[in-house]
Design a protein around this motif. Structure first.
Motif, PDB file in Angstrom:
ATOM      1  N   ALA A 101     -52.311   6.155 -20.860  1.00  0.00           N
ATOM      2  CA  ALA A 101     -51.440   5.011 -21.646  1.00  0.00           C
ATOM      3  C   ALA A 101     -51.520   5.340 -23.112  1.00  0.00           C
ATOM      4  O   ALA A 101     -50.711   4.917 -23.865  1.00  0.00           O
ATOM      5  CB  ALA A 101     -51.949   3.796 -21.311  1.00  0.00           C
ATOM      6  N   ASP A 102     -52.484   5.690 -23.568  1.00  0.00           N
ATOM      7  CA  ASP A 102     -52.516   6.165 -25.220  1.00  0.00           C
ATOM      8  C   ASP A 102     -51.955   7.465 -25.713  1.00  0.00           C
ATOM      9  O   ASP A 102     -52.242   7.696 -26.792  1.00  0.00           O
ATOM     10  CB  ASP A 102     -54.171   6.310 -25.372  1.00  0.00           C
ATOM     11  N   VAL A 103     -51.412   8.451 -24.645  1.00  0.00           N
ATOM     12  CA  VAL A 103     -50.740   9.474 -25.036  1.00  0.00           C
ATOM     13  C   VAL A 103     -49.748   9.178 -26.049  1.00  0.00           C
ATOM     14  O   VAL A 103     -49.324  10.188 -27.235  1.00  0.00           O
ATOM     15  CB  VAL A 103     -50.316  10.169 -23.952  1.00  0.00           C
ATOM     16  N   GLU A 104     -49.114   8.259 -25.870  1.00  0.00           N
ATOM     17  CA  GLU A 104     -47.720   8.090 -26.809  1.00  0.00           C
ATOM     18  C   GLU A 104     -48.323   7.794 -28.171  1.00  0.00           C
ATOM     19  O   GLU A 104     -47.779   8.201 -29.153  1.00  0.00           O
ATOM     20  CB  GLU A 104     -46.634   6.835 -26.287  1.00  0.00           C
ATOM     21  N   LYS A 105     -49.328   7.001 -28.114  1.00  0.00           N
ATOM     22  CA  LYS A 105     -49.636   6.498 -29.500  1.00  0.00           C
ATOM     23  C   LYS A 105     -50.260   7.642 -30.164  1.00  0.00           C
ATOM     24  O   LYS A 105     -50.270   7.817 -31.365  1.00  0.00           O
ATOM     25  CB  LYS A 105     -51.075   5.369 -29.176  1.00  0.00           C
ATOM     26  N   ALA A 106     -51.211   8.614 -29.608  1.00  0.00           N
ATOM     27  CA  ALA A 106     -51.641   9.718 -30.215  1.00  0.00           C
ATOM     28  C   ALA A 106     -50.308  10.740 -30.465  1.00  0.00           C
ATOM     29  O   ALA A 106     -50.894  11.522 -31.527  1.00  0.00           O
ATOM     30  CB  ALA A 106     -52.568  10.398 -29.146  1.00  0.00           C
ATOM     31  N   SER A 107     -49.494  10.608 -29.960  1.00  0.00           N
ATOM     32  CA  SER A 107     -48.458  11.607 -30.193  1.00  0.00           C
ATOM     33  C   SER A 107     -47.677  11.358 -31.625  1.00  0.00           C
ATOM     34  O   SER A 107     -47.007  12.223 -32.059  1.00  0.00           O
ATOM     35  CB  SER A 107     -47.124  11.684 -28.921  1.00  0.00           C
TER      36      SER A 107
END
Length: 205
Positions: free
Chosen positions: A151-157
């Motif tokens: 779920a946090d991949v988009e935020k990290a991107s």
């Protein structure tokens, strides 16, 4: 470092005094230079002290982003769904490249995922990425929920990774310089409290 007199400035002041010049006539900055000249290893001390002042602030600034990247990296490595999805992609790639030098590969580079949409069907109405998505939904419905694991991949991107790497690099470089400069301090002076404090701080860092 701007607070430290250069060798030329000290030579000029000391030359004036040795030549019989009156100290009273010296400017305030000259008196300041003469006073700090007696402090041993002043440059190393100021460098270490400056690092101790700014590094906690800088590390506090980048810590949330670093923690996010580490957390996402851990989730990517631990997600069984994502791993299974990568296996499906690998199998599909080996099947399509069967009989060629690119077939039967043990793995692939992550940026290869960006090319899945480039492999079109004969009628050019679909592509490999859509086919794999439909295949996973039909054959491996649980794997299709891999997004929930990351779920946090988009935020990290959205993080400015080059900037983050640059900030971490600066801190690492400065830490190395401070550690090196500590070697210039008198290690035989067991009463050197400044060195002990800085070494303790660098050790904790």
């Amino acid at each position: 470092q701007n607070f430290i007199p250069t060798e030329e400035e000290l030579q000029e002041i000391n030359g004036y005094i040795k030549g019989g010049g009156d100290k009273v006539l010296l400017a305030k900055v000259d008196h300041y230079f003469l006073m700090i000249e007696t402090i041993p290893n002043l440059a190393e001390r100021l460098k270490a002290f400056g690092f101790k002042l700014y590094s906690p602030i800088k590390m506090a600034e980048i810590k949330p982003d670093v923690d996010l990247m580490l957390n996402v990296s851990k989730k990517v490595q631990e997600s069984k769904r994502f791993l299974k999805l990568m296996e499906v992609v690998l199998c599909m790639g080996n099947f399509l490249n069967g009989g060629t030098a690119r077939g039967d590969c043990p793995g692939f580079k992550v940026d290869g995922l960006l090319k899945l949409a480039d492999t079109k069907t004969a009628d050019n109405k679909s592509h490999l990425l859509m086919y794999i998505a439909r295949l996973v939904e039909a054959k491996f419905p649980d794997v299709a929920k891999w997004v929930e694991d990351l779920a946090d991949v988009e935020k990290a991107s959205r993080l400015a990774l080059p900037q983050l790497q640059g900030d971490m690099g600066v801190i690492k470089k400065d830490l190395g310089l401070v550690d090196k400069s500590l070697g210039s301090l008198n290690r035989r002076d067991t009463t050197n409290l400044f060195k002990e404090k800085i070494e303790d701080y660098v050790g904790k860092g």
